[in-house]
Design a protein around this motif. Structure first.
Motif, mmCIF file in Angstrom:
data_model
loop_
_atom_site.group_PDB
_atom_site.id
_atom_site.type_symbol
_atom_site.label_atom_id
_atom_site.label_comp_id
_atom_site.label_asym_id
_atom_site.label_seq_id
_atom_site.Cartn_x
_atom_site.Cartn_y
_atom_site.Cartn_z
ATOM 1 N N ILE A 71 -5.830 25.260 55.520
ATOM 2 C CA ILE A 71 -5.986 26.653 55.947
ATOM 3 C C ILE A 71 -7.011 26.747 57.077
ATOM 4 O O ILE A 71 -6.847 27.520 58.026
ATOM 5 C CB ILE A 71 -6.384 27.526 54.746
ATOM 6 C CG1 ILE A 71 -5.218 27.600 53.761
ATOM 7 C CG2 ILE A 71 -6.799 28.920 55.194
ATOM 8 C CD1 ILE A 71 -5.506 28.378 52.508
ATOM 9 N N GLN A 72 -8.067 25.959 57.009
ATOM 10 C CA GLN A 72 -9.052 25.959 58.088
ATOM 11 C C GLN A 72 -8.439 25.468 59.405
ATOM 12 O O GLN A 72 -8.810 25.939 60.484
ATOM 13 C CB GLN A 72 -10.241 25.083 57.709
ATOM 14 C CG GLN A 72 -11.051 25.611 56.537
ATOM 15 C CD GLN A 72 -12.293 24.789 56.286
ATOM 16 O OE1 GLN A 72 -13.056 24.506 57.195
ATOM 17 N NE2 GLN A 72 -12.503 24.388 55.040
ATOM 18 N N ARG A 75 -5.815 28.386 60.599
ATOM 19 C CA ARG A 75 -6.340 29.738 60.853
ATOM 20 C C ARG A 75 -6.571 30.018 62.336
ATOM 21 O O ARG A 75 -6.241 31.107 62.811
ATOM 22 C CB ARG A 75 -7.641 29.939 60.062
ATOM 23 C CG ARG A 75 -8.024 31.400 59.902
ATOM 24 C CD ARG A 75 -9.265 31.548 59.024
ATOM 25 N NE ARG A 75 -9.471 32.936 58.683
ATOM 26 C CZ ARG A 75 -10.031 33.827 59.466
ATOM 27 N NH1 ARG A 75 -10.444 33.460 60.671
ATOM 28 N NH2 ARG A 75 -10.193 35.073 59.093
ATOM 29 N N GLU A 79 -5.661 33.384 65.340
ATOM 30 C CA GLU A 79 -6.770 34.180 65.862
ATOM 31 C C GLU A 79 -6.422 34.866 67.179
ATOM 32 O O GLU A 79 -7.094 35.813 67.584
ATOM 33 C CB GLU A 79 -8.005 33.298 66.055
ATOM 34 C CG GLU A 79 -8.640 32.827 64.750
ATOM 35 C CD GLU A 79 -9.086 33.988 63.875
ATOM 36 O OE1 GLU A 79 -9.721 34.918 64.405
ATOM 37 O OE2 GLU A 79 -8.778 33.971 62.676
ATOM 38 N N ARG A 161 -2.080 37.153 56.630
ATOM 39 C CA ARG A 161 -1.762 35.773 57.005
ATOM 40 C C ARG A 161 -0.857 35.149 55.949
ATOM 41 O O ARG A 161 -0.732 35.687 54.843
ATOM 42 C CB ARG A 161 -3.050 34.961 57.183
ATOM 43 C CG ARG A 161 -3.920 35.475 58.340
ATOM 44 C CD ARG A 161 -5.265 34.779 58.357
ATOM 45 N NE ARG A 161 -6.060 35.186 59.513
ATOM 46 C CZ ARG A 161 -6.834 36.264 59.561
ATOM 47 N NH1 ARG A 161 -6.913 37.067 58.492
ATOM 48 N NH2 ARG A 161 -7.524 36.557 60.647
#
Length: 482
Positions: A71-72, A75, A79, A161
């Motif tokens: 997920i990091q 993400r 953005e 998301r």
């Protein structure tokens, strides 16, 4: 103390007090400026990367941890979007004459879709009154809300998301209040008060950590006027999970560990400056979730790290397709060539054959595969020949046979013995009582070699010249044939 000392102190002490006063003023100004920046901020930065703490104990049972690594990584791809959500139907304060309502939405600056295999993608969270949200992955299909009770209802929508974390930019949230047949006081939040919208956790989970997320409206972070912001500048969110409570003073997604397998209940409350629940519709919400470890859904696999970011990148990019098949394709291509190479091995087995015999015999065997064409049909009558042939094999003439190969020069000699040989054969048939049997047992194994060799045809033609009388046999042993 002397008078001159008093004068010095009276001169320097006021200057020291003035310096101290200026220092205190600077400290107060800095502290006030920092407080002002905190109150005027419009967004809260979310950073769960390497610089953030990995584990923060928030209660006896629960701890806040960093989001899953996948997920990091995914993400930042989202953005770049600032989704703008609009509720097309129903319209604000609309009175409908049917308890079946159809809701439709419009979203700008965010692709809404679901990856068909992974069953995840950017979507909308649609919340009717204070019920659990409904995910929307297709904007072309209106949402049917059947069997609504008569009265007032509120519809709240915000962009999310793929892992169900809400977008918190301006415009990502939309809200409308409508009525079925008539207006009532239920499900009608005060638009002038802060409003808490519960999002996650919801439904079932197959892995930890579990996302805790909510949406805030009319809170100080969204107010432009400082006068109204002062009334709720010290708001907080109280979280209670299975009778354990802890408080958050920031608006951001939180990942928690410590849930027990089975049923867990979660309660969110909006607190005012005094730490009391703020009375407004939907500001206190309770949800029941089911946690079953080792889940097989995509989100559980992402949380456990069983899927890589490249494998699930399709949930954030509709044009991305993970190509894992080309990797094994080139592997079977070279293998057939390696399997065909062992066909050369039979050549090595044939080379081992000459090791078993004497080199002289090997020479004869090299000619053998060429001689079968002349083999037995011509030599078949050889058994009728007199048994004196083996005696010639024992004679020293056997060695010069290789030299006799050029005997075609003596061609006139074989023509004469053919007549004698023909009569000698008849004579031999008539004179059988002579002792030909004794010499026939001497070297029978050498007969096949003479039969197969090309010199064998000339030898029987030379022998009849000496055979008419038994006395001529010793002359052959002495080698007088030459």
């Amino acid at each position: 103390m002397n008078s001159w000392q008093k004068k010095v102190l009276e001169k320097f002490l006021p200057e020291r007090f003035l310096i101290f006063r200026w220092v205190m003023i600077l400290v107060l100004v800095c502290s006030l400026s920092s407080c002002g920046e905190k109150a005027d901020s419009q967004e809260v930065s979310i950073d769960h990367r390497e610089n953030s703490p990995q584990i923060s104990q928030v209660s006896k049972q629960f701890a806040e941890v960093a989001p899953p690594n996948v997920i990091q990584e995914l993400r930042p791809i989202l953005e770049v979007y600032q989704p703008q959500v609009t509720i097309v139907t129903p319209q604000p304060d609309e009175v409908l004459q049917d308890n079946k309502v159809t809701a439709s939405f419009q979203v700008k600056d965010l692709p809404i879709f679901k990856e068909p295999q992974l069953q995840l993608g950017p979507h909308l969270h649609v919340i009717l009154d204070n019920q659990p949200y409904i995910p929307i992955y297709d904007l072309n299909q209106p949402l049917a809300l059947p069997d609504l009770s008569p009265g007032t209802h509120t519809l709240r929508v915000f962009a999310s998301r793929p892992w169900h974390e809400s977008f918190k930019n301006e415009g990502a949230y939309a809200q409308t209040t409508f009525h079925v047949f008539t207006k009532t006081d239920d499900n009608n939040p005060n638009p002038n008060l802060p409003l808490l919208t519960y999002s996650r956790p919801q439904s079932s989970y197959g892995a930890e950590p579990i996302l805790l997320d909510f949406y805030l409206t009319n809170a100080p972070l969204h107010l432009g006027g400082k006068e109204k912001a002062d009334e709720f500048s010290d708001w907080r969110i109280r979280v209670t999970i299975n009778n354990e409570s802890f408080i958050f003073d920031r608006w951001q997604a939180v990942y928690l560990k410590g849930f027990k397998p089975g049923k867990n209940w979660v309660k969110l409350e909006f607190l005012d400056n005094q730490g009391n629940p703020l009375k407004n519709a939907f500001n206190t919400t309770v949800r029941l979730i089911d946690y079953e470890p080792k889940g097989k859904d995509t989100l559980a696999k992402i949380t456990r790290g069983e899927l890589t970011a490249d494998e699930v990148r399709g949930i954030v990019d509709p044009n991305y397709k993970f190509t894992s098949t080309p990797i094994p394709i080139p592997i079977p291509i070279p293998t057939p060539s390696v399997e065909k190479t062992p066909q050369i091995q039979p050549k090595v087995e044939k080379q081992r054959i000459p090791e078993t015999e004497v080199p002289e015999v090997s020479k004869t065997k090299q000619t053998l595969p060429e001689q079968p064409k002349l083999e037995v049909p011509t030599v078949a009558p050889s058994p009728s020949l007199p048994p004196k042939l083996p005696e010639i094999i024992e004679s020293p003439i056997a060695e010069p046979l290789t030299e006799v190969t050029p005997l075609p020069e003596k061609a006139p000699q074989p023509t004469k013995p053919r007549l004698g040989g023909f009569f000698n054969r008849r004579a031999g048939r008539m004179s059988t009582p002579q002792a030909p049997v004794a010499p026939s047992s001497n070297l029978p194994p050498m007969l096949p070699e003479i039969i197969e060799s090309p010199a064998a045809e000339t030898k029987p033609e030379l022998q009849p010249e000496v055979t008419p009388t038994p006395e001529s046999t010793p002359l052959l042993e002495k080698g007088e044939v030459k």
